[in-house]
Design an enzyme around this catalytic site. Structure first.
Site, PDB file in Angstrom:
ATOM      1  N   ASP A  42      14.892  52.276 -33.438  1.00  0.00           N
ATOM      2  CA  ASP A  42      16.134  52.290 -32.998  1.00  0.00           C
ATOM      3  C   ASP A  42      16.472  51.449 -31.767  1.00  0.00           C
ATOM      4  O   ASP A  42      17.270  50.835 -31.411  1.00  0.00           O
ATOM      5  CB  ASP A  42      16.962  53.464 -32.976  1.00  0.00           C
ATOM      6  CG  ASP A  42      17.438  54.192 -34.231  1.00  0.00           C
ATOM      7  OD1 ASP A  42      17.023  53.529 -35.202  1.00  0.00           O
ATOM      8  OD2 ASP A  42      18.039  55.192 -34.227  1.00  0.00           O
ATOM      9  N   HIS A  75      16.459  62.994 -30.540  1.00  0.00           N
ATOM     10  CA  HIS A  75      15.969  61.483 -30.501  1.00  0.00           C
ATOM     11  C   HIS A  75      15.678  60.898 -29.079  1.00  0.00           C
ATOM     12  O   HIS A  75      16.164  59.786 -29.008  1.00  0.00           O
ATOM     13  CB  HIS A  75      17.238  60.649 -31.175  1.00  0.00           C
ATOM     14  CG  HIS A  75      17.174  61.035 -32.417  1.00  0.00           C
ATOM     15  ND1 HIS A  75      17.466  62.431 -32.868  1.00  0.00           N
ATOM     16  CD2 HIS A  75      17.225  60.180 -33.587  1.00  0.00           C
ATOM     17  CE1 HIS A  75      17.663  62.325 -34.289  1.00  0.00           C
ATOM     18  NE2 HIS A  75      17.377  61.097 -34.743  1.00  0.00           N
ATOM     19  N   ARG A 113      12.611  63.160 -32.421  1.00  0.00           N
ATOM     20  CA  ARG A 113      13.058  62.550 -34.035  1.00  0.00           C
ATOM     21  C   ARG A 113      11.711  62.811 -34.887  1.00  0.00           C
ATOM     22  O   ARG A 113      12.235  63.561 -36.099  1.00  0.00           O
ATOM     23  CB  ARG A 113      13.565  61.146 -34.016  1.00  0.00           C
ATOM     24  CG  ARG A 113      13.823  60.705 -35.498  1.00  0.00           C
ATOM     25  CD  ARG A 113      14.045  59.379 -35.446  1.00  0.00           C
ATOM     26  NE  ARG A 113      14.539  58.714 -36.683  1.00  0.00           N
ATOM     27  CZ  ARG A 113      14.845  57.471 -37.084  1.00  0.00           C
ATOM     28  NH1 ARG A 113      14.669  56.719 -35.962  1.00  0.00           N
ATOM     29  NH2 ARG A 113      15.018  57.114 -38.000  1.00  0.00           N
ATOM     30  N   ARG A 146      13.493  68.446 -33.513  1.00  0.00           N
ATOM     31  CA  ARG A 146      14.878  68.871 -33.938  1.00  0.00           C
ATOM     32  C   ARG A 146      15.349  69.631 -34.782  1.00  0.00           C
ATOM     33  O   ARG A 146      16.321  70.408 -34.849  1.00  0.00           O
ATOM     34  CB  ARG A 146      15.452  67.184 -34.229  1.00  0.00           C
ATOM     35  CG  ARG A 146      14.806  66.659 -35.299  1.00  0.00           C
ATOM     36  CD  ARG A 146      15.760  65.310 -35.685  1.00  0.00           C
ATOM     37  NE  ARG A 146      14.926  64.480 -36.827  1.00  0.00           N
ATOM     38  CZ  ARG A 146      15.540  63.912 -37.396  1.00  0.00           C
ATOM     39  NH1 ARG A 146      16.973  63.517 -37.584  1.00  0.00           N
ATOM     40  NH2 ARG A 146      14.737  63.111 -38.547  1.00  0.00           N
ATOM     41  N   GLU A 175      31.833  61.680 -26.981  1.00  0.00           N
ATOM     42  CA  GLU A 175      31.109  62.347 -26.396  1.00  0.00           C
ATOM     43  C   GLU A 175      31.602  62.937 -25.313  1.00  0.00           C
ATOM     44  O   GLU A 175      31.316  64.190 -24.870  1.00  0.00           O
ATOM     45  CB  GLU A 175      29.678  61.790 -26.078  1.00  0.00           C
ATOM     46  CG  GLU A 175      28.845  61.304 -27.408  1.00  0.00           C
ATOM     47  CD  GLU A 175      29.161  59.814 -28.169  1.00  0.00           C
ATOM     48  OE1 GLU A 175      28.745  59.836 -29.115  1.00  0.00           O
ATOM     49  OE2 GLU A 175      30.186  59.364 -27.625  1.00  0.00           O
TER      50      GLU A 175
END
Length: 320
Positions: free
Chosen positions: A121, A113, A171, A14, A62
């Site tokens: 997560d 991610h 990530r 990223r 989004e």
């Protein structure tokens, strides 16, 4: 050939996106950055600070971001949308299909991610279906680079390509091992290690693990050809067929569901053009879970040893 076995440093892919966006934005005033309330996570802060008039903070909206991006292209702009991979695809699939893909809009859908390496997560955010979703859309280019340097180069290259693109990255900090000054060619696979006994077609974070596997296999007298399929669509058909024409068996490795991923694309090609033994290293019809990235990669069968074992299975089938 470059020595891809040497790690320069460890960086998140990223970060490569953020630096690439800044570079292409500096070179082209038509580049617009859009983000859905995740500027820091997507590493878009440098672009936002330098080009505030070309950065749009959409917020947690989004679907609206995809519609705005599609509209911006009508005026000749090159929008880069930024959010997590599950929000970039599953949440907004209808908007992408209807407003971007159907009309061939010049939108760059940039998704961070992705995969199990998102870690703690958990399953709701660890999308493992996104490559399949996006590659099924007519005209959509699908790119999944392997390290920081390649992600930066890909981010710049897609701005010079006209048409919708899905760019997937991750990530965590991972080994950075491809050339700093590389030229990224959409649809052109990269030969990482030449071999004669088996072809390993890999993408994203599994490229480094495939190189590690090739080292271990070499110690056992097995010559593994490792090919980085950074562009899953369009697939480099010539590179795939040329490699398996020599090795006569193949393994695919990816941080994605087995259904719909790189393995599916390779299997479809080989079934038509050159049927031969193929083994797939991928998630087997399962959601992820919360945990440390390395632990999850091991649990779900995406580690170096899993590539090694898949190679042994492929070679055994070849010899039958």
């Amino acid at each position: 050939m470059n020595n891809y076995f040497d790690i320069q440093n460890t960086k998140a892919t990223r970060d490569g996106f953020g630096d690439g966006l800044f570079e292409i934005g500096s070179a082209n005033n038509n580049v617009i950055g859009l983000c859905a309330d995740l500027t820091d996570s997507l590493k878009m802060g440098k672009f936002k600070k330098e080009f505030p008039d070309r950065f749009i903070q959409v917020g947690i909206a989004e679907a609206n971001m995809m519609g705005i991006a599609a509209g911006l292209t009508i005026g000749g702009k090159i929008p880069y949308t930024g959010t997590f991979a599950n929000f970039s695809t599953g949440r907004v699939y209808d908007q992408i299909r209807q407003s971007i893909a159907y009309s061939g809009k010049n939108v760059k859908i940039c998704a961070s991610h992705a995969g199990l390496t998102l870690g703690e997560d958990g399953a709701t955010h660890q999308i493992l279906e996104d490559i399949g979703l996006m590659k099924m859309l007519p005209g959509m280019v699908v790119i999944n680079p392997c390290d920081y340097n390649q992600t930066k180069a890909a981010t710049i290259a897609i701005g010079e390509h006209f048409g919708p693109v899905y760019l997937r990255f991750g990530r965590p900090a991972v080994p950075n091992f491809t050339p700093v000054d590389q030229k990224f060619e959409i649809g052109k696979a990269v030969l990482m290690n030449k071999g004669t006994d088996v072809s390993i077609f890999c993408t994203g974070h599994l490229v480094w693990k495939s190189l590690e596997a090739a080292k271990q296999l070499e110690e056992k007298g097995i010559s593994a050809e490792v090919i980085n399929i950074h562009t899953i669509k369009p697939l480099d058909v010539e590179a795939v067929l040329s490699s398996v024409g020599v090795t006569k068996c193949a393994v695919t490795a990816e941080e994605h569901q087995m259904n719909g991923g790189l393995g599916d694309s390779i299997a479809q090609l080989l079934s038509i053009k050159m049927p031969l033994p193929l083994e797939m290293v991928a998630v087997k019809d399962s959601f992820g879970e919360s945990g440390k990235p390395d632990d999850l990669m091991t649990k779900y069968g995406l580690d170096t040893i899993d590539v090694v074992n898949a190679v042994h299975r492929a070679i055994a089938r070849k010899r039958q």
